[in-house]
Design a protein around this motif. Structure first.
Motif, PDB file in Angstrom:
ATOM      1  N   LYS B 174      14.911  16.834   8.305  1.00 24.49           N
ATOM      2  CA  LYS B 174      15.020  18.081   7.538  1.00 24.49           C
ATOM      3  C   LYS B 174      13.649  18.520   7.042  1.00 24.49           C
ATOM      4  O   LYS B 174      12.721  17.713   7.000  1.00 24.49           O
ATOM      5  CB  LYS B 174      15.950  17.816   6.346  1.00 24.49           C
ATOM      6  CG  LYS B 174      15.404  16.704   5.448  1.00 24.49           C
ATOM      7  CD  LYS B 174      16.414  16.187   4.459  1.00 24.49           C
ATOM      8  CE  LYS B 174      15.780  15.309   3.394  1.00 24.49           C
ATOM      9  NZ  LYS B 174      15.329  13.996   3.866  1.00 24.49           N
ATOM     10  N   PRO B 175      13.498  19.793   6.657  1.00 21.43           N
ATOM     11  CA  PRO B 175      12.297  20.150   5.914  1.00 21.43           C
ATOM     12  C   PRO B 175      12.302  19.318   4.629  1.00 21.43           C
ATOM     13  O   PRO B 175      13.342  18.783   4.270  1.00 21.43           O
ATOM     14  CB  PRO B 175      12.479  21.639   5.625  1.00 21.43           C
ATOM     15  CG  PRO B 175      13.911  21.958   5.908  1.00 21.43           C
ATOM     16  CD  PRO B 175      14.430  20.916   6.821  1.00 21.43           C
ATOM     17  N   GLN B 176      11.219  19.185   3.909  1.00 22.69           N
ATOM     18  CA  GLN B 176      11.160  18.242   2.779  1.00 22.69           C
ATOM     19  C   GLN B 176      12.070  18.665   1.636  1.00 22.69           C
ATOM     20  O   GLN B 176      11.618  18.783   0.494  1.00 22.69           O
ATOM     21  CB  GLN B 176       9.720  18.125   2.267  1.00 22.69           C
ATOM     22  CG  GLN B 176       8.768  17.524   3.264  1.00 22.69           C
ATOM     23  CD  GLN B 176       8.979  16.032   3.436  1.00 22.69           C
ATOM     24  OE1 GLN B 176      10.007  15.471   3.050  1.00 22.69           O
ATOM     25  NE2 GLN B 176       8.014  15.372   4.026  1.00 22.69           N
ATOM     26  N   ARG B 177      13.333  18.955   1.948  1.00 21.74           N
ATOM     27  CA  ARG B 177      14.234  19.366   0.883  1.00 21.74           C
ATOM     28  C   ARG B 177      15.677  19.130   1.294  1.00 21.74           C
ATOM     29  O   ARG B 177      15.985  19.005   2.479  1.00 21.74           O
ATOM     30  CB  ARG B 177      14.037  20.841   0.554  1.00 21.74           C
ATOM     31  CG  ARG B 177      14.328  21.737   1.736  1.00 21.74           C
ATOM     32  CD  ARG B 177      14.228  23.185   1.322  1.00 21.74           C
ATOM     33  NE  ARG B 177      14.891  24.042   2.310  1.00 21.74           N
ATOM     34  CZ  ARG B 177      14.999  25.353   2.175  1.00 21.74           C
ATOM     35  NH1 ARG B 177      14.520  25.954   1.104  1.00 21.74           N
ATOM     36  NH2 ARG B 177      15.608  26.051   3.097  1.00 21.74           N
ATOM     37  N   ASP B 178      16.547  19.076   0.301  1.00 20.33           N
ATOM     38  CA  ASP B 178      17.977  19.117   0.577  1.00 20.33           C
ATOM     39  C   ASP B 178      18.582  20.176  -0.329  1.00 20.33           C
ATOM     40  O   ASP B 178      17.933  20.654  -1.254  1.00 20.33           O
ATOM     41  CB  ASP B 178      18.626  17.748   0.381  1.00 20.33           C
ATOM     42  CG  ASP B 178      18.662  17.309  -1.060  1.00 20.33           C
ATOM     43  OD1 ASP B 178      19.738  17.379  -1.679  1.00 20.33           O
ATOM     44  OD2 ASP B 178      17.602  16.906  -1.588  1.00 20.33           O
ATOM     45  N   SER B 193      17.894  24.039  -4.386  1.00 23.33           N
ATOM     46  CA  SER B 193      17.243  23.299  -3.322  1.00 23.33           C
ATOM     47  C   SER B 193      16.307  22.324  -4.000  1.00 23.33           C
ATOM     48  O   SER B 193      15.664  22.642  -5.005  1.00 23.33           O
ATOM     49  CB  SER B 193      16.544  24.275  -2.384  1.00 23.33           C
ATOM     50  OG  SER B 193      15.164  24.103  -2.454  1.00 23.33           O
ATOM     51  N   ARG B 194      16.302  21.093  -3.500  1.00 26.91           N
ATOM     52  CA  ARG B 194      15.499  20.044  -4.141  1.00 26.91           C
ATOM     53  C   ARG B 194      14.410  19.605  -3.182  1.00 26.91           C
ATOM     54  O   ARG B 194      14.689  19.211  -2.053  1.00 26.91           O
ATOM     55  CB  ARG B 194      16.412  18.874  -4.537  1.00 26.91           C
ATOM     56  CG  ARG B 194      17.497  19.332  -5.495  1.00 26.91           C
ATOM     57  CD  ARG B 194      18.426  18.238  -5.891  1.00 26.91           C
ATOM     58  NE  ARG B 194      19.262  17.731  -4.790  1.00 26.91           N
ATOM     59  CZ  ARG B 194      20.226  16.863  -4.941  1.00 26.91           C
ATOM     60  NH1 ARG B 194      20.481  16.367  -6.131  1.00 26.91           N
ATOM     61  NH2 ARG B 194      20.934  16.460  -3.915  1.00 26.91           N
ATOM     62  N   GLN B 195      13.197  19.696  -3.653  1.00 28.41           N
ATOM     63  CA  GLN B 195      12.031  19.521  -2.806  1.00 28.41           C
ATOM     64  C   GLN B 195      11.284  18.268  -3.234  1.00 28.41           C
ATOM     65  O   GLN B 195      11.148  18.004  -4.427  1.00 28.41           O
ATOM     66  CB  GLN B 195      11.122  20.729  -3.026  1.00 28.41           C
ATOM     67  CG  GLN B 195      10.122  20.944  -1.958  1.00 28.41           C
ATOM     68  CD  GLN B 195      10.252  22.361  -1.403  1.00 28.41           C
ATOM     69  OE1 GLN B 195      10.839  23.228  -2.055  1.00 28.41           O
ATOM     70  NE2 GLN B 195       9.728  22.584  -0.226  1.00 28.41           N
ATOM     71  N   SER B 196      10.807  17.501  -2.262  1.00 26.81           N
ATOM     72  CA  SER B 196      10.036  16.316  -2.610  1.00 26.81           C
ATOM     73  C   SER B 196       9.199  15.884  -1.417  1.00 26.81           C
ATOM     74  O   SER B 196       9.534  16.184  -0.271  1.00 26.81           O
ATOM     75  CB  SER B 196      10.993  15.191  -3.012  1.00 26.81           C
ATOM     76  OG  SER B 196      10.299  13.959  -3.082  1.00 26.81           O
ATOM     77  N   GLY B 207      12.633  14.766  -7.189  1.00 32.57           N
ATOM     78  CA  GLY B 207      12.599  16.040  -6.468  1.00 32.57           C
ATOM     79  C   GLY B 207      12.569  17.207  -7.450  1.00 32.57           C
ATOM     80  O   GLY B 207      13.078  17.113  -8.551  1.00 32.57           O
ATOM     81  N   ARG B 208      11.959  18.311  -7.035  1.00 33.03           N
ATOM     82  CA  ARG B 208      11.892  19.499  -7.887  1.00 33.03           C
ATOM     83  C   ARG B 208      12.979  20.482  -7.461  1.00 33.03           C
ATOM     84  O   ARG B 208      13.202  20.696  -6.278  1.00 33.03           O
ATOM     85  CB  ARG B 208      10.525  20.168  -7.764  1.00 33.03           C
ATOM     86  CG  ARG B 208       9.374  19.275  -8.219  1.00 33.03           C
ATOM     87  CD  ARG B 208       8.029  19.905  -7.901  1.00 33.03           C
ATOM     88  NE  ARG B 208       7.821  20.104  -6.464  1.00 33.03           N
ATOM     89  CZ  ARG B 208       7.412  19.142  -5.622  1.00 33.03           C
ATOM     90  NH1 ARG B 208       7.181  17.918  -6.074  1.00 33.03           N
ATOM     91  NH2 ARG B 208       7.245  19.405  -4.347  1.00 33.03           N
ATOM     92  N   LEU B 242      22.133  19.033   4.325  1.00 30.87           N
ATOM     93  CA  LEU B 242      20.836  18.799   4.966  1.00 30.87           C
ATOM     94  C   LEU B 242      20.668  19.845   6.058  1.00 30.87           C
ATOM     95  O   LEU B 242      21.634  20.196   6.742  1.00 30.87           O
ATOM     96  CB  LEU B 242      20.802  17.393   5.591  1.00 30.87           C
ATOM     97  CG  LEU B 242      21.007  16.209   4.640  1.00 30.87           C
ATOM     98  CD1 LEU B 242      21.067  14.909   5.434  1.00 30.87           C
ATOM     99  CD2 LEU B 242      19.900  16.148   3.603  1.00 30.87           C
ATOM    100  N   GLU B 243      19.438  20.332   6.213  1.00 28.96           N
ATOM    101  CA  GLU B 243      19.178  21.319   7.253  1.00 28.96           C
ATOM    102  C   GLU B 243      18.634  20.603   8.481  1.00 28.96           C
ATOM    103  O   GLU B 243      17.496  20.132   8.476  1.00 28.96           O
ATOM    104  CB  GLU B 243      18.161  22.338   6.763  1.00 28.96           C
ATOM    105  CG  GLU B 243      18.643  23.150   5.573  1.00 28.96           C
ATOM    106  CD  GLU B 243      17.470  23.652   4.758  1.00 28.96           C
ATOM    107  OE1 GLU B 243      17.214  24.866   4.800  1.00 28.96           O
ATOM    108  OE2 GLU B 243      16.806  22.840   4.079  1.00 28.96           O
TER     109      GLU B 243
END
Ligand SMILES: Nc1ncnc2c1ncn2[C@@H]1O[C@H](COP(=O)(O)OP(=O)(O)OP(=O)(O)O)[C@@H](O)[C@H]1O
Ligand SMILES: [Zn+2]
Lengths: 66, 295
Positions: B174-178, B193-196, B207-208, B242-243
């Motif tokens: 996935k890109p760095q996120r879920d 969306s949670r980015q890490s 995650g942010r 998840l993408e």
């Protein structure tokens, strides 16, 4: 239903059993409420309301979650 | 109407749910499950409730308590069947697969040698997960056979019986996120969306969170996932997506006692308020059905 949450008391403050720092609640806490000590990061649980008392919260168990 | 809020500790989420009950003038009791004993032959005061909201942090306890309370005729939200479906990742995966809801590929094995075979079959990298638990605990990404052998041995030696079921999942690049979608009933009310930089992107691992636009695709897959674990009327659920670069949106897992404290501000949605409104609606429907008002 109790109005405890709205009662204005001087302080909802108690000593951290782990590090002794003072732990403050923004509102009147509820029994079972958890908070984190800003001094030592310990997770604390309210075990008594009057007198206000907190103890170290139980460790995370395997089946805990969302 | 009278509602019970079952808990084992009061976190910010429980506090916000209690506030939402109070502000709607709903009679309610906040019940610490750790202090209860249940007489399974004698419901007693439990029959006073039109619904019980489960917010217990232990899934084992939540399941036991909701089974008893449902037996007493009190609808629980979420019901025991939903806790069972969401609390165990294998059960969730089986239901999603049954209903054709897109989800990562999973293989299950019950023995060490079989676990290695399952991992090799899925290929590297893959993810080994405990079937119960949350917050990204004890998730392992396995990049090669050496790591696979080591982790299997560690799990067998150090793990509890719960770890003797090996749940192996394909790694989704996935890109760095879920994505996390909050569902009330079957409606996606908002999402984050949670980015890490870590592959485990959920907020428990730092995650942010940012707001997520609910597209038709996101709403659709979330509704399907909710129906899969909770039936036609759905439930109070958080669907993690998840993408996948190849297959698009995949349902990673479904949470039945979701945390939402960090999602209210970025989404601007009153998540606890929407949850409680739904509980009230369900409790009313249940009371009317019991009184024979509705067909
Ligand atoms: N198969 C996978 N491929 C890629 N990333 C994954 C995969 N499974 C999990 N992850 C990452 O790890 C995170 C946590 O995974 P998962 O949701 O399965 O664990 P959990 O312990 O149930 O966490 P929680 O319930 O708090 O979301 C996901 O949000 C995602 O970022
Ligand atoms: Zn402290």
């Amino acid at each position: 239903m109790s109005n405890a949450a709205n009662t204005v008391t001087t302080s909802h403050q108690v000593e951290c059993p782990e590090c002794g720092a003072s732990v403050r609640f923004a509102r009147a806490p509820l029994a079972g409420e958890v908070t984190r000590c800003t001094g030592c990061r310990a997770e604390l649980e309210v075990t008594s309301l009057s007198p206000l008392r907190v103890e170290l919260a139980p460790e995370v168990q395997e089946d805990w979650g969302e | 109407m009278r509602i019970a809020l079952l808990h084992s500790r009061i976190r910010i989420e429980e506090r916000l749910l209690i506030d939402a009950l109070t502000s709607r003038n709903i009679d309610h009791d906040v019940i610490d499950l750790r202090e209860q004993t249940f007489d399974i032959h004698e419901p007693g005061r439990w029959t006073d409730y039109d619904a019980a909201i489960d917010r217990c942090i232990s899934q084992t306890h939540a399941l036991a308590a909701t089974r008893v309370i449902e037996r007493f005729g009190v609808p629980t939200i979420n019901p025991a069947s939903v806790i069972e479906a969401c609390g165990d990742k294998l059960t969730t995966s089986l239901l999603l697969a049954r209903d054709g809801v897109p989800t990562p590929r999973v293989r299950v094995a019950l023995d060490e040698a079989a676990a290695l075979a399952a991992i090799e079959h899925i290929g590297y990298p893959c993810v080994l997960k405990p079937t119960t638990g949350s917050w990204g605990r004890l998730l392992a990404r396995i990049n090669d056979r050496d790591a696979a052998e080591a982790i299997i041995e560690h799990k067998s030696t150090l793990g509890s019986v719960a770890h003797s079921v090996f749940y192996v999942q394909e790694y989704v690049d996935k890109p760095q996120r879920d994505l996390r979608v909050f569902v009330v009933g079957t409606q996606a009310i908002c999402g984050i969306s949670r980015q890490s930089d870590h592959w485990i992107t959920n907020t428990a691992r730092g995650g942010r969170a940012g707001a997520l636009t609910i597209t038709r695709d996101i709403a659709d897959i979330s509704a399907r996932a909710a129906r899969s674990v909770a039936g036609e009327s759905g439930g109070l659920l958080a669907i993690d997506l998840l993408e996948c670069p190849r297959r698009g949106l995949l349902v990673s897992e479904i949470n039945h006692t979701m945390e939402f404290r960090n999602s209210i501000e970025p989404t601007g949605v009153d998540i606890p308020g929407r949850m409680i409104d739904w509980v009230i609606e369900r409790a009313r429907a249940g009371a009317e059905a019991a009184a024979g008002v509705s067909a």
